[in-house]
Scaffold this motif. Structure first.
Motif, PDB file in Angstrom:
ATOM      1  N   SER A  91       0.989  -1.099   0.142  1.00 17.08           N
ATOM      2  CA  SER A  91       0.089   0.101   0.060  1.00 17.08           C
ATOM      3  C   SER A  91       0.952   1.349  -0.028  1.00 17.08           C
ATOM      4  O   SER A  91       0.397   2.377  -0.375  1.00 17.08           O
ATOM      5  N   LEU A  92       2.073   0.950   0.374  1.00 21.04           N
ATOM      6  CA  LEU A  92       3.057   2.264   0.304  1.00 21.04           C
ATOM      7  C   LEU A  92       3.916   2.249  -1.012  1.00 21.04           C
ATOM      8  O   LEU A  92       4.352   1.177  -1.741  1.00 21.04           O
ATOM      9  N   PRO A  93       4.137   3.551  -1.735  1.00 19.44           N
ATOM     10  CA  PRO A  93       5.015   3.316  -2.927  1.00 19.44           C
ATOM     11  C   PRO A  93       6.356   2.984  -2.850  1.00 19.44           C
ATOM     12  O   PRO A  93       6.859   3.066  -2.030  1.00 19.44           O
ATOM     13  N   ALA A  94       6.764   2.911  -3.896  1.00 15.34           N
ATOM     14  CA  ALA A  94       8.298   2.794  -4.293  1.00 15.34           C
ATOM     15  C   ALA A  94       8.807   4.310  -4.641  1.00 15.34           C
ATOM     16  O   ALA A  94       8.093   4.834  -5.227  1.00 15.34           O
ATOM     17  N   THR A  95       9.975   4.446  -4.103  1.00 19.28           N
ATOM     18  CA  THR A  95      10.324   6.341  -4.465  1.00 19.28           C
ATOM     19  C   THR A  95      11.404   6.366  -4.987  1.00 19.28           C
ATOM     20  O   THR A  95      11.908   7.459  -5.551  1.00 19.28           O
ATOM     21  N   LYS A  96      12.163   5.121  -5.420  1.00 20.07           N
ATOM     22  CA  LYS A  96      13.390   5.390  -6.428  1.00 20.07           C
ATOM     23  C   LYS A  96      13.238   6.155  -7.414  1.00 20.07           C
ATOM     24  O   LYS A  96      14.078   6.920  -7.988  1.00 20.07           O
ATOM     25  N   SER A  97      12.175   6.037  -8.264  1.00 21.95           N
ATOM     26  CA  SER A  97      12.111   6.662  -9.561  1.00 21.95           C
ATOM     27  C   SER A  97      11.787   8.194  -9.517  1.00 21.95           C
ATOM     28  O   SER A  97      11.978   9.104 -10.302  1.00 21.95           O
ATOM     29  N   ASP A  98      11.265   8.470  -8.166  1.00 22.65           N
ATOM     30  CA  ASP A  98      10.888   9.987  -8.074  1.00 22.65           C
ATOM     31  C   ASP A  98      11.788  10.637  -7.087  1.00 22.65           C
ATOM     32  O   ASP A  98      11.471  11.774  -6.722  1.00 22.65           O
ATOM     33  N   ILE A  99      12.990  10.074  -6.929  1.00 21.53           N
ATOM     34  CA  ILE A  99      13.967  11.003  -6.074  1.00 21.53           C
ATOM     35  C   ILE A  99      14.233  12.280  -6.357  1.00 21.53           C
ATOM     36  O   ILE A  99      14.450  13.135  -5.481  1.00 21.53           O
ATOM     37  N   ASP A 100      14.335  12.463  -7.282  1.00 23.34           N
ATOM     38  CA  ASP A 100      14.590  13.930  -8.142  1.00 23.34           C
ATOM     39  C   ASP A 100      13.607  14.831  -7.788  1.00 23.34           C
ATOM     40  O   ASP A 100      13.834  15.879  -7.382  1.00 23.34           O
ATOM     41  N   ARG A 101      12.365  14.338  -7.913  1.00 24.54           N
ATOM     42  CA  ARG A 101      11.057  15.296  -7.568  1.00 24.54           C
ATOM     43  C   ARG A 101      10.956  15.434  -6.256  1.00 24.54           C
ATOM     44  O   ARG A 101      10.651  16.552  -5.672  1.00 24.54           O
ATOM     45  N   TYR A 102      11.373  14.435  -5.273  1.00 29.16           N
ATOM     46  CA  TYR A 102      11.265  14.686  -3.958  1.00 29.16           C
ATOM     47  C   TYR A 102      12.430  15.515  -3.353  1.00 29.16           C
ATOM     48  O   TYR A 102      12.069  16.174  -2.532  1.00 29.16           O
ATOM     49  N   VAL A 103      13.430  15.725  -4.086  1.00 31.61           N
ATOM     50  CA  VAL A 103      14.644  16.597  -3.757  1.00 31.61           C
ATOM     51  C   VAL A 103      14.007  17.792  -4.183  1.00 31.61           C
ATOM     52  O   VAL A 103      14.116  18.973  -3.100  1.00 31.61           O
ATOM     53  N   ALA A 104      13.678  18.209  -5.190  1.00 36.75           N
ATOM     54  CA  ALA A 104      12.970  19.147  -5.506  1.00 36.75           C
ATOM     55  C   ALA A 104      12.029  19.766  -4.505  1.00 36.75           C
ATOM     56  O   ALA A 104      12.127  20.857  -4.095  1.00 36.75           O
ATOM     57  N   THR A 105      11.095  18.917  -4.116  1.00 34.06           N
ATOM     58  CA  THR A 105      10.194  19.198  -3.046  1.00 34.06           C
ATOM     59  C   THR A 105      10.441  19.505  -1.960  1.00 34.06           C
ATOM     60  O   THR A 105       9.961  20.468  -1.404  1.00 34.06           O
ATOM     61  N   SER A 106      11.765  18.808  -1.350  1.00 34.19           N
ATOM     62  CA  SER A 106      12.003  19.354  -0.296  1.00 34.19           C
ATOM     63  C   SER A 106      12.751  20.540  -0.119  1.00 34.19           C
ATOM     64  O   SER A 106      12.640  21.494   0.778  1.00 34.19           O
ATOM     65  N   LEU A 107      13.410  21.052  -1.123  1.00 41.94           N
ATOM     66  CA  LEU A 107      14.210  22.195  -1.251  1.00 41.94           C
ATOM     67  C   LEU A 107      13.028  23.416  -1.497  1.00 41.94           C
ATOM     68  O   LEU A 107      13.259  24.446  -0.980  1.00 41.94           O
TER      69      LEU A 107
END
Length: 304
Positions: A91-107
């Motif tokens: 039920s929880l997602p894999a995040t490896k392919s989205d890591i760049d998006r998550y970095v941008a979101t965190s910044l």
């Protein structure tokens, strides 16, 4: 919640193991088995019982902490309703392919980044202020004047004077103040760069921990399924008279231990997911509302 769900089964297994330990003690007195055989059997049971007792203690501490977070008395009896979705790692997602998006979101979302950007702007403004403070200042004086000579036609008149002044102290200290202001800009910029690097590292580390917890859960699930199948076979063999009570108790204890370890890995997965979302900069309200398949905590754990 998991502890409350499986606690009756664990208590039953502990009771059965206590009875078998008494049986082994009697066997030792009668000498029906060798000392080494009995010792091996006892140590095996004790080892698994210790694991279950330790897991129970963790559950008790978790309940106390949970009540503290809810600001209710530790003596309050609560019954937790556990959503089955929470026990499913898929039920929880894999995040490896989205890591760049998550970095941008965190910044973008992390308040520390915004604060350091503001500090940098303040430091840059201080450089301009240091220069402006050194410029000459203009003072205007506007006055109304009156002559008491009654024979004058115009006894009242206005006067305007202007003077330019400059502080010698500010002029002499300009180089030092300008240098210090520039150093503050450089320091603020380096702080910002270091913070950005730290945030990016945190995102990658949190993602790695989350991915590893998914792998750990898959492995714990496999081990749990093996223990469950062994316990079911042991039950069938015991009913058909093909297995003794000691072997069944051993299989039962192993089943309870591996089941609890599996649920602990589920907990670890959700904890690492929560840590990952926190590092990215989401709070719980965001997690409930942002449009992502990942963030499925809408059911969650409720308490009565």
């Amino acid at each position: 919640a998991v502890t409350q769900t499986i606690q009756p089964s664990i208590n039953e297994a502990l009771t059965l193991s206590s009875n078998k330990l008494k049986t082994l003690k009697e066997i030792r007195k009668k000498g029906d088995l060798s000392y080494d055989q009995i010792t091996t059997l006892q140590n095996n049971i004790f080892s698994k019982r210790d694991e279950l007792y330790e897991l129970n203690r963790q559950g008790e501490l978790a309940e106390i902490e949970f009540k503290a977070l809810l600001s209710i008395s530790p003596k309050t009896n609560i019954k937790l309703n556990l959503s089955e979705d929470l026990l499913n790692g898929e039920s929880l997602p894999a995040t490896k392919s989205d890591i760049d998006r998550y970095v941008a979101t965190s910044l973008e979302k992390r308040p520390e980044i915004r604060e350091e950007l503001l500090n940098l702007r303040i430091s840059e403004r201080n450089v301009k202020t240091s220069l402006l403070e050194t410029l000459p200042g203009i003072s205007f004086l506007f006055a109304a004047n009156q002559d008491d000579n009654s024979f004058l036609e115009d006894r009242e008149w206005l006067s305007l004077t202007a003077s330019i002044s400059q502080s010698i102290t500010r002029l002499l200290t300009l180089p030092a103040r300008y240098t210090r202001a520039k150093e503050e800009v450089n320091l603020a910029n380096e702080r910002r760069r270091a913070l950005v690097a730290a945030v990016v590292s945190q995102v990658y580390i949190a993602q790695a921990l989350y991915a590893q917890s998914k792998l750990n859960l898959d492995e714990a699930d496999d081990i749990y399924e093996v223990a469950k199948d062994k316990f079911k076979r042991s039950q069938a063999m015991k009913e058909n008279g093909l297995m003794g009570g000691l072997d069944l108790v051993d299989a039962r204890l192993e089943y309870e231990v591996q089941r609890k370890k599996y649920y602990d890995q589920v907990l670890d997965l959700h904890a690492n997911y929560a840590r990952f979302m926190n590092v990215v900069g989401y709070d719980f309200v965001d997690v409930l509302n942002i449009n992502a398949p990942a963030l499925a905590y809408k059911e969650g754990i409720l308490y009565e």
